[in-house]
Design a protein around this motif. Structure first.
Motif, PDB file in Angstrom:
ATOM      1  N   LEU A 162      -3.561  -1.788   6.753  1.00 10.34           N
ATOM      2  CA  LEU A 162      -3.831  -3.243   6.933  1.00 10.34           C
ATOM      3  C   LEU A 162      -4.834  -3.099   8.035  1.00 10.34           C
ATOM      4  O   LEU A 162      -5.992  -3.850   8.131  1.00 10.34           O
ATOM      5  CB  LEU A 162      -2.715  -4.138   6.991  1.00 10.34           C
ATOM      6  CG  LEU A 162      -3.085  -5.375   7.424  1.00 10.34           C
ATOM      7  CD1 LEU A 162      -2.021  -6.547   6.766  1.00 10.34           C
ATOM      8  CD2 LEU A 162      -3.189  -5.758   8.905  1.00 10.34           C
ATOM      9  N   GLY A 211       2.796  -1.257  11.769  1.00  9.06           N
ATOM     10  CA  GLY A 211       3.337  -0.272  10.613  1.00  9.06           C
ATOM     11  C   GLY A 211       5.079   0.010  10.869  1.00  9.06           C
ATOM     12  O   GLY A 211       5.631  -0.726  11.244  1.00  9.06           O
ATOM     13  N   THR A 245      -0.001  -5.276   1.802  1.00  9.83           N
ATOM     14  CA  THR A 245      -1.171  -5.475   2.668  1.00  9.83           C
ATOM     15  C   THR A 245      -2.550  -5.950   1.986  1.00  9.83           C
ATOM     16  O   THR A 245      -3.181  -6.526   2.755  1.00  9.83           O
ATOM     17  CB  THR A 245      -1.289  -4.340   3.551  1.00  9.83           C
ATOM     18  OG1 THR A 245      -1.855  -3.203   2.746  1.00  9.83           O
ATOM     19  CG2 THR A 245      -0.054  -3.754   3.975  1.00  9.83           C
ATOM     20  N   ALA A 281      -0.282  -4.817  13.836  1.00  7.26           N
ATOM     21  CA  ALA A 281      -0.104  -4.249  12.680  1.00  7.26           C
ATOM     22  C   ALA A 281       0.226  -2.899  12.949  1.00  7.26           C
ATOM     23  O   ALA A 281      -0.059  -1.738  12.516  1.00  7.26           O
ATOM     24  CB  ALA A 281      -1.372  -4.155  11.730  1.00  7.26           C
ATOM     25  N   GLY A 309       1.724  -6.522   7.926  1.00  6.58           N
ATOM     26  CA  GLY A 309       2.048  -5.296   7.306  1.00  6.58           C
ATOM     27  C   GLY A 309       3.650  -5.058   7.808  1.00  6.58           C
ATOM     28  O   GLY A 309       4.265  -5.912   7.512  1.00  6.58           O
TER      29      GLY A 309
END
Length: 361
Positions: free
Chosen positions: A13, A99, A282, A97, A268
């Motif tokens: 993303l 993750g 995403t 973002a 995300g």
């Protein structure tokens, strides 16, 4: 006046969003690793280590006007981002973002790209030396890994363990129904409805005898845990008003805001807005963010924008290749078999797509 947008995290993303906004805003991508990790291909790299150099892609060509800062973000507030060395990045808008984490051979942990390479190489050697391999966890990662080993190393005895009574029970039944006979045709033993009771590690492959809740005991040369991801949400959790949901994710409002700070967004795997922790999710999020942040940069109000709409539960597309030729995919309107799954993902596991995104050919 051109607005500054700081994006923390250069995964699927973050990289897509940074490139989409490059030129319309002053984009600063903050990423602690030197290389983008094509996570969709890290499973195949365990059986084909020669692809690692293509799977790990440097960030140096991603942005033409903005910049990528190789650093770890330690804090976020309404005025910008604090880095690990104490320096500050001022920003008008911030997107977190960061993750998720998984076993160290699939995604980089504290040791970064070097550690990821070492873990992938080490596990490849373990797989190559093993005759009987048990993969614990039949989500997308575990199922794909069983398929990759069976395809590329057909002499191995591979067993896939699922604690659920069916494969992918949260998806339409046809997906699991297509995958199960293919796995068995490839020589993979699939044990459903049995939970592993004595894993020595939740992330590291190991040797031993695995005891299952159904009473079975499986002696294995290698037991590989593949039991899911957990969000990297520490930055978001520290924001005012942040609320944690499942898998360590942080809830957002309908405009992807995780806290009371009006200019901080999250997306995300780390953000829970109703989407699953998948790359497909995403693909719906970053276009909304790109359009919304562009509008905000030109003076429009957030509340005048259409709120983000997540994928309908149980309707998110999912592609599960079993090596480069087989697999199955749920594509919203129908469930596809091996040919289409291979065409979309299985043959390339998206390596070329993301090298092109990062302008690396």
């Amino acid at each position: 006046m051109t607005k500054t947008i700081a994006i923390i995290g250069g995964g699927f993303l973050g990289a897509e969003l940074a490139k989409a906004l490059d030129g319309t805003a002053n984009v600063i991508l903050i990423e602690q690793n030197s290389h983008f990790v094509t996570a969709t291909a890290m499973i195949r790299a365990l059986v084909q280590p020669a692809i690692l150099d293509q799977v790990l892609v440097p960030y140096d060509k991603l942005l033409k006007r903005g910049k990528v800062i190789a650093a770890r973000a330690e804090g976020v507030d309404g005025a910008g981002v604090t880095l690990a060395d104490g320096s500050r990045i001022a920003a008008d808008y911030i997107v977190v973002a960061t993750g998720s984490t998984n076993a160290p051979m699939f995604k980089p942990a504290s040791a970064g790209i070097t550690g990821l390479r070492e873990a992938s190489t080490r596990v490849h050697a373990q797989i190559k030396a093993a005759n009987r391999i048990v993969v614990v966890g039949a989500g997308a990662v575990g199922t794909e890994l069983a398929g990759e080993i069976a395809h590329h190393m057909p002499g191995k005895k591979v067993t896939l363990i699922s604690s659920d009574p069916t494969l992918f029970p949260m998806m339409p039944a046809k997906l699991g129904a297509r995958l199960l006979p293919q796995l068995r045709a490839m020589g993979v033993e699939v044990i459903l409805g049995a939970k592993a009771e004595n894993l020595q590690s939740l992330s590291e492959p190991h040797v031993g005898t695995l005891r299952l809740s159904n009473g079975q005991e499986l002696a294995a040369d290698l037991i590989i845990p593949a039991i899911g991801s957990r969000a990297n949400s520490d930055l978001l959790a520290s924001l005012p008003g942040a609320e944690t949901s499942t898998s360590g994710r942080i809830k957002t409002d309908c405009w992807m805001r995780p806290s009371s700070l009006p200019n901080v967004f999250a997306a995300g795997d780390a953000a829970d807005m109703g989407d699953a922790m998948t790359i497909v999710a995403t693909s719906r999020q970053y276009p909304w963010l790109a359009k919304t942040l562009t509008a905000l940069s030109t003076g429009k109000d957030l509340e005048s924008r259409k709120p983000y709409s997540p994928w309908t539960k149980g309707k998110t597309p999912l592609l599960v290749p079993l090596g480069p030729k087989r697999g199955a995919a749920f594509l919203i309107l129908f469930t596809a078999g091996g040919f289409l799954t291979a065409l979309i993902k299985g043959k390339t596991v998206f390596v070329g797509k993301y090298r092109k995104l990062l302008r690396q050919g």
